[in-house]
Design a protein around this motif. Structure first.
Motif, short mmCIF file in Angstrom:
data_model
loop_
_atom_site.label_atom_id
_atom_site.label_comp_id
_atom_site.label_asym_id
_atom_site.label_seq_id
_atom_site.Cartn_x
_atom_site.Cartn_y
_atom_site.Cartn_z
N GLU A 103 10.82 10.38 0.26
CA GLU A 103 10.47 9.49 -0.83
C GLU A 103 9.13 8.79 -0.59
O GLU A 103 8.41 8.45 -1.52
CB GLU A 103 11.57 8.44 -1.03
CG GLU A 103 12.89 9.04 -1.50
CD GLU A 103 13.92 7.95 -1.75
OE1 GLU A 103 13.59 6.77 -1.49
OE2 GLU A 103 15.03 8.28 -2.18
N ALA A 104 8.80 8.59 0.68
CA ALA A 104 7.51 7.96 1.00
C ALA A 104 6.35 8.84 0.54
O ALA A 104 5.29 8.34 0.17
CB ALA A 104 7.41 7.69 2.49
N ALA A 105 6.55 10.16 0.56
CA ALA A 105 5.49 11.07 0.11
C ALA A 105 5.21 10.87 -1.38
O ALA A 105 4.05 10.92 -1.82
CB ALA A 105 5.88 12.52 0.39
N GLU A 106 6.28 10.65 -2.17
CA GLU A 106 6.08 10.39 -3.60
C GLU A 106 5.33 9.09 -3.82
O GLU A 106 4.44 9.01 -4.68
CB GLU A 106 7.44 10.34 -4.30
CG GLU A 106 7.36 10.01 -5.79
CD GLU A 106 6.63 11.07 -6.60
OE1 GLU A 106 6.24 10.76 -7.75
OE2 GLU A 106 6.44 12.19 -6.09
N LEU A 107 5.66 8.06 -3.04
CA LEU A 107 4.91 6.81 -3.12
C LEU A 107 3.46 7.03 -2.74
O LEU A 107 2.54 6.45 -3.35
CB LEU A 107 5.54 5.75 -2.22
CG LEU A 107 6.93 5.24 -2.63
CD1 LEU A 107 7.45 4.26 -1.58
CD2 LEU A 107 6.88 4.57 -4.00
N GLY A 108 3.21 7.85 -1.74
CA GLY A 108 1.84 8.16 -1.34
C GLY A 108 1.09 8.87 -2.45
O GLY A 108 -0.10 8.60 -2.68
N ARG A 109 1.78 9.78 -3.15
CA ARG A 109 1.12 10.51 -4.24
C ARG A 109 0.73 9.54 -5.36
O ARG A 109 -0.38 9.61 -5.91
CB ARG A 109 2.06 11.57 -4.79
CG ARG A 109 1.44 12.45 -5.88
CD ARG A 109 2.46 13.43 -6.42
NE ARG A 109 3.51 12.74 -7.16
CZ ARG A 109 3.37 12.34 -8.45
NH1 ARG A 109 2.23 12.56 -9.09
NH2 ARG A 109 4.36 11.73 -9.05
N LEU A 110 1.63 8.62 -5.71
CA LEU A 110 1.33 7.64 -6.75
C LEU A 110 0.18 6.72 -6.32
O LEU A 110 -0.69 6.37 -7.13
CB LEU A 110 2.58 6.80 -7.05
CG LEU A 110 3.75 7.56 -7.69
CD1 LEU A 110 4.96 6.64 -7.82
CD2 LEU A 110 3.35 8.12 -9.05
N ALA A 111 0.19 6.33 -5.05
CA ALA A 111 -0.92 5.50 -4.56
C ALA A 111 -2.24 6.24 -4.66
O ALA A 111 -3.28 5.66 -5.00
CB ALA A 111 -0.65 5.08 -3.11
N GLY A 112 -2.22 7.56 -4.38
CA GLY A 112 -3.44 8.36 -4.50
C GLY A 112 -3.94 8.42 -5.93
O GLY A 112 -5.16 8.37 -6.18
N GLN A 113 -3.03 8.54 -6.89
CA GLN A 113 -3.44 8.55 -8.29
C GLN A 113 -4.10 7.23 -8.69
O GLN A 113 -5.11 7.21 -9.38
CB GLN A 113 -2.24 8.84 -9.18
CG GLN A 113 -1.67 10.25 -9.03
CD GLN A 113 -0.44 10.45 -9.89
OE1 GLN A 113 0.13 9.50 -10.42
NE2 GLN A 113 -0.01 11.71 -10.00
N GLN A 114 -3.49 6.13 -8.26
CA GLN A 114 -4.05 4.82 -8.60
C GLN A 114 -5.40 4.60 -7.91
O GLN A 114 -6.30 3.98 -8.48
CB GLN A 114 -3.08 3.71 -8.22
CG GLN A 114 -1.78 3.73 -9.00
CD GLN A 114 -2.02 3.71 -10.50
OE1 GLN A 114 -2.77 2.87 -10.99
NE2 GLN A 114 -1.42 4.65 -11.22
N GLU A 115 -5.54 5.11 -6.72
CA GLU A 115 -6.82 5.00 -6.03
C GLU A 115 -7.91 5.74 -6.80
O GLU A 115 -9.01 5.23 -7.00
CB GLU A 115 -6.71 5.56 -4.61
CG GLU A 115 -8.03 5.48 -3.85
CD GLU A 115 -8.00 6.27 -2.56
OE1 GLU A 115 -9.01 6.21 -1.83
OE2 GLU A 115 -7.01 6.99 -2.31
N ALA A 116 -7.59 6.95 -7.26
CA ALA A 116 -8.57 7.72 -8.02
C ALA A 116 -8.92 7.02 -9.32
O ALA A 116 -10.09 6.98 -9.73
CB ALA A 116 -8.02 9.12 -8.31
N ALA A 117 -7.92 6.44 -9.99
CA ALA A 117 -8.19 5.74 -11.25
C ALA A 117 -9.08 4.52 -11.03
O ALA A 117 -9.99 4.25 -11.81
CB ALA A 117 -6.87 5.32 -11.90
N LEU A 118 -8.83 3.79 -9.94
CA LEU A 118 -9.66 2.62 -9.67
C LEU A 118 -11.08 3.01 -9.30
O LEU A 118 -12.04 2.35 -9.70
CB LEU A 118 -9.04 1.81 -8.52
CG LEU A 118 -7.91 0.85 -8.92
CD1 LEU A 118 -7.33 0.20 -7.67
CD2 LEU A 118 -8.44 -0.21 -9.86
N ARG A 119 -11.23 4.08 -8.55
CA ARG A 119 -12.58 4.54 -8.20
C ARG A 119 -13.35 4.92 -9.46
O ARG A 119 -14.55 4.66 -9.58
CB ARG A 119 -12.51 5.73 -7.25
CG ARG A 119 -12.07 5.36 -5.84
CD ARG A 119 -12.20 6.53 -4.90
NE ARG A 119 -11.68 6.21 -3.58
CZ ARG A 119 -12.37 5.54 -2.65
NH1 ARG A 119 -13.60 5.14 -2.91
NH2 ARG A 119 -11.83 5.29 -1.47
#
Length: 364
Positions: free
Chosen positions: A210-226
């Motif tokens: 489940e931590a991998a799914e959280l990591g994937r979501l964090a990556g999406q938000q990082e890309a959106a913020l960039r």
């Protein structure tokens, strides 16, 4: 500072100078048959000069009601000329009572509405003057009419260019201010939020589950913020294609773009991004939900090229033709059709066991 202000002040100075010139002519010219009437006309001109100077100095009053009244007063003063002169005076070329004062509304109309409106005002004043000359049998001279038209067209054109320059400067100031604020936010976000999101993404993928799914979501938000803090504002009607492509960046999709903006007309940029989205949808459908993909954008002198690559098994020979024959038009319409409408081209390179590359080329 309002850029039209100097134009209106110059017109006010012209009115006053022209009024003084008309008064001097009245003093020096003894041939006016009815000088008392002439001085009454000069008085009306003086009163309107004061009123118009005040009215045009207030931006809220500058509009068609004031412009129309200005024209009516001027034409009325010009039509009073036969009451001051006798027919013989007009025939020998005596200056009309308003003299050059009649050009003031032409200049006002030109500044307000541009060269076409200035030409219309010149036509009204010139037609009135020519009708008066024809009515008394005087020689119809076109010099005054030509000068009025030149004044209306040239001043109107210059005023319109000045307004456009002011609008461009204002947009540039707004864009610069927005970029400074964006850079300030970017520094703060990079030092805090982006680093935390990157850490969550990396640790989540390392832990798995489940931590991998959280990591994937964090990556999406990082890309959106960039994307939010890195993309520069573009002129009206244009869009930086990088901004649209960065939305597709996730833990599975890597988006690589140049450091400089890929500016395209907004409609072209949106259709190009939609074609890229369709290509990524094909990757998820045919390769797998968690398949890796790469989006590369580059710029040539007269075109922008976007490539979408995956690590799947490739497309079997004849597969695309068979899909189109069966009515499955994902590639044919969503990708090739869109880009063809833009005047661009799509090439698909697929090698069995080595993945697929979709290259999209659109003209600048």
């Amino acid at each position: 500072m309002e850029i039209e202000g100097p134009f209106w002040r110059a017109i006010a100075v012209f009115r006053i100078a022209s009024l003084a010139y008309a008064a001097v002519l009245m003093l020096q010219h003894e041939g006016y048959a009815h000088p008392v009437t002439g001085w009454l006309v000069i008085g009306v001109m003086a009163l309107w000069t004061a009123a118009a100077t005040f009215a045009y100095s207030i931006p809220a009053l500058r509009g068609w009601p004031l412009l129309v009244i200005d024209m009516l007063v001027t034409v009325g003063c010009l039509l009073s000329t036969p009451l001051v002169q006798d027919g013989a005076q007009h025939v020998v070329g005596t200056m009309p009572v308003p003299a050059t004062w009649v050009a003031a509304p032409v200049l006002a109309w030109a500044v307000y509405g541009g060269r076409r409106v200035g030409a219309v005002a010149a036509a009204i004043v010139a037609a009135t003057d020519l009708w008066l000359r024809w009515r008394v049998g005087a020689d119809v001279l076109l010099n005054g009419a030509v000068l009025l038209f030149l004044a209306g067209v040239v001043v109107g054109h210059v005023a319109r260019l000045a307004k456009q320059a002011e609008e461009r400067v204002q947009r540039a100031v707004e864009m610069e201010a927005a970029q400074r604020e964006r850079e300030r936010l970017a520094r703060g976000i990079h030092d805090s939020v982006l680093q935390v999101l990157a850490l969550v993404q990396r640790r989540g993928l390392e832990i798995g589950g489940e931590a991998a799914e959280l990591g994937r979501l964090a990556g999406q938000q990082e890309a959106a913020l960039r994307e939010l803090v890195a993309v520069r504002p573009q002129p009206s009607g244009s869009t930086d294609l990088r901004a649209l492509l960065m939305r597709y960046g996730t833990a599975q999709v890597t988006v690589s773009t140049p450091a400089t903006p890929l500016v395209l007309p907004t409609a072209v940029a949106e259709e190009t991004a939609a074609a890229v989205q369709a290509a990524l949808d094909n990757v998820r459908e045919h390769v797998g939900e968690g398949a890796r993909a790469w989006v590369f954008a580059e710029e040539e002198e007269d075109a922008v090229i976007v490539s979408v690559r995956d690590e799947g098994d490739g497309i079997p020979e004849g597969r695309l033709e068979a899909a189109e024959h069966d009515g499955r038009l994902g590639v044919a319409q969503s990708i090739r059709g869109r880009i063809a409408d833009l005047g661009g081209r799509v090439s698909i390179l697929s090698t069995p066991g080595e993945g697929t590359e979709v290259e999209i080329t659109v003209p600048r």
